[in-house]
Design a protein around this motif. Structure first.
Motif, PDB file in Angstrom:
ATOM      1  N   ALA A   1       4.605  -3.419 -10.046  1.00  0.00           N
ATOM      2  CA  ALA A   1       3.359  -4.120 -10.529  1.00  0.00           C
ATOM      3  C   ALA A   1       2.228  -3.356 -11.411  1.00  0.00           C
ATOM      4  CB  ALA A   1       2.509  -4.529  -9.341  1.00  0.00           C
ATOM      5  N   PHE A   2       2.298  -1.990 -11.000  1.00  0.00           N
ATOM      6  CA  PHE A   2       1.380  -1.135 -11.925  1.00  0.00           C
ATOM      7  C   PHE A   2       2.085  -0.943 -13.311  1.00  0.00           C
ATOM      8  CE2 PHE A   2       0.830   3.330 -13.684  1.00  0.00           C
ATOM      9  CZ  PHE A   2      -0.570   3.369 -13.670  1.00  0.00           C
TER      10      PHE A   2
ATOM     11  N   ARG B   1       9.739  -0.772   0.453  1.00  0.00           N
ATOM     12  CA  ARG B   1       9.584  -2.068  -0.136  1.00  0.00           C
ATOM     13  C   ARG B   1       8.253  -2.223  -0.710  1.00  0.00           C
ATOM     14  NH1 ARG B   1      12.203  -7.198   2.429  1.00  0.00           N
ATOM     15  NH2 ARG B   1      14.025  -6.392   1.624  1.00  0.00           N
ATOM     16  N   HIS B   2       7.133  -2.012   0.019  1.00  0.00           N
ATOM     17  CA  HIS B   2       5.891  -2.402  -0.379  1.00  0.00           C
ATOM     18  C   HIS B   2       5.493  -1.327  -1.380  1.00  0.00           C
ATOM     19  CE1 HIS B   2       5.576  -3.911   3.912  1.00  0.00           C
ATOM     20  NE2 HIS B   2       5.031  -4.997   3.258  1.00  0.00           N
ATOM     21  N   MET B   3       5.806  -0.026  -1.234  1.00  0.00           N
ATOM     22  CA  MET B   3       5.875   0.750  -2.289  1.00  0.00           C
ATOM     23  C   MET B   3       6.283   0.603  -3.618  1.00  0.00           C
ATOM     24  SD  MET B   3       4.061   3.462  -2.763  1.00  0.00           S
ATOM     25  CE  MET B   3       3.639   4.463  -4.172  1.00  0.00           C
ATOM     26  N   LEU B   4       7.583   0.050  -3.548  1.00  0.00           N
ATOM     27  CA  LEU B   4       8.194  -0.393  -4.843  1.00  0.00           C
ATOM     28  C   LEU B   4       7.533  -1.487  -5.672  1.00  0.00           C
ATOM     29  CD1 LEU B   4      10.962  -0.318  -6.725  1.00  0.00           C
ATOM     30  CD2 LEU B   4      11.822  -1.771  -4.949  1.00  0.00           C
ATOM     31  N   ILE B   5       7.068  -2.404  -4.746  1.00  0.00           N
ATOM     32  CA  ILE B   5       6.191  -3.385  -5.511  1.00  0.00           C
ATOM     33  C   ILE B   5       5.076  -2.912  -5.997  1.00  0.00           C
ATOM     34  CG2 ILE B   5       4.800  -5.775  -4.517  1.00  0.00           C
ATOM     35  CD1 ILE B   5       7.003  -6.298  -2.424  1.00  0.00           C
ATOM     36  N   VAL B   6       4.258  -2.268  -5.388  1.00  0.00           N
ATOM     37  CA  VAL B   6       3.046  -1.535  -5.835  1.00  0.00           C
ATOM     38  C   VAL B   6       3.569  -0.481  -7.322  1.00  0.00           C
ATOM     39  CG1 VAL B   6       1.467   0.202  -5.541  1.00  0.00           C
ATOM     40  CG2 VAL B   6       1.919  -1.231  -3.813  1.00  0.00           C
ATOM     41  N   ILE B   7       4.550  -0.045  -7.181  1.00  0.00           N
ATOM     42  CA  ILE B   7       4.755   0.611  -8.609  1.00  0.00           C
ATOM     43  C   ILE B   7       5.283  -0.160  -9.580  1.00  0.00           C
ATOM     44  CG2 ILE B   7       6.624   2.324  -9.525  1.00  0.00           C
ATOM     45  CD1 ILE B   7       6.626   3.766  -6.646  1.00  0.00           C
TER      46      ILE B   7
END
Length: 164
Positions: A22-23, A14-20
């Motif tokens: 947002a980028f 979930r954190h990785m999905l948020i980072v991607i």
């Protein structure tokens, strides 16, 4: 001695999905902003038909060389709301010219562009009353005598040079 490391929890999918997300949101946002600014600030139009302009180039270049060799030159002066243009021969004497037209263009954008027909106040001296906004301008000057172009020049100016 024992040291304790306190973590906020594991880095999950979930954190990785948020980072991607947002980028890519930032990248897309910047691209859309740049596209909108580019399309509203300058038409991109330099000439109506590039093929015709290329065919006319040699003739225009020859005419400009002939004008340059004539020795006629002009001086532009901006003072508050008054625009003055003096045109003179190589020896400094006033050139005989019937009319002078100035076209002011912004280097980028065409919303503020305008043309002025100057009034002849004496031989070789022309002026007009018009307020020039501050900043950079490309000023195209066309001087004619009996309908024939005697002098055609373009120069880039900054109104700060004239104390505006």
């Amino acid at each position: 001695m024992r040291s304790q490391v306190i973590t906020g929890g594991p880095f999950t999918g979930r954190h990785m999905l948020i980072v991607i997300v947002a980028f890519f949101a930032v990248v897309i946002g910047v691209n859309v902003t740049m596209a909108v600014l580019a399309s509203t600030s300058w038409s991109g139009l330099v000439v109506e038909n590039t093929y015709v302009a290329s065919q006319e180039f040699n003739g225009k270049a020859a005419a400009m060389r002939a004008m340059a060799s004539s020795g006629i030159s002009g001086d532009l002066l901006l003072r508050r709301d008054v625009i003055q243009y003096d045109i003179h021969n190589r020896d400094g004497s006033p050139a005989v010219v019937d009319d002078v037209t100035l076209t002011f263009r912004r280097p980028v954008g065409d919303r503020e562009d305008f043309a002025l027909a100057l009034t002849k106040t004496s031989e070789g001296h022309f002026e007009a009353k018009h307020r020039i906004e501050g900043g950079d301008w490309i000023v195209e000057t066309v001087s004619r005598r009996d309908g024939v172009t005697v002098m055609h020049e373009a120069r880039r100016i900054d109104t700060a040079e004239f104390g505006q």
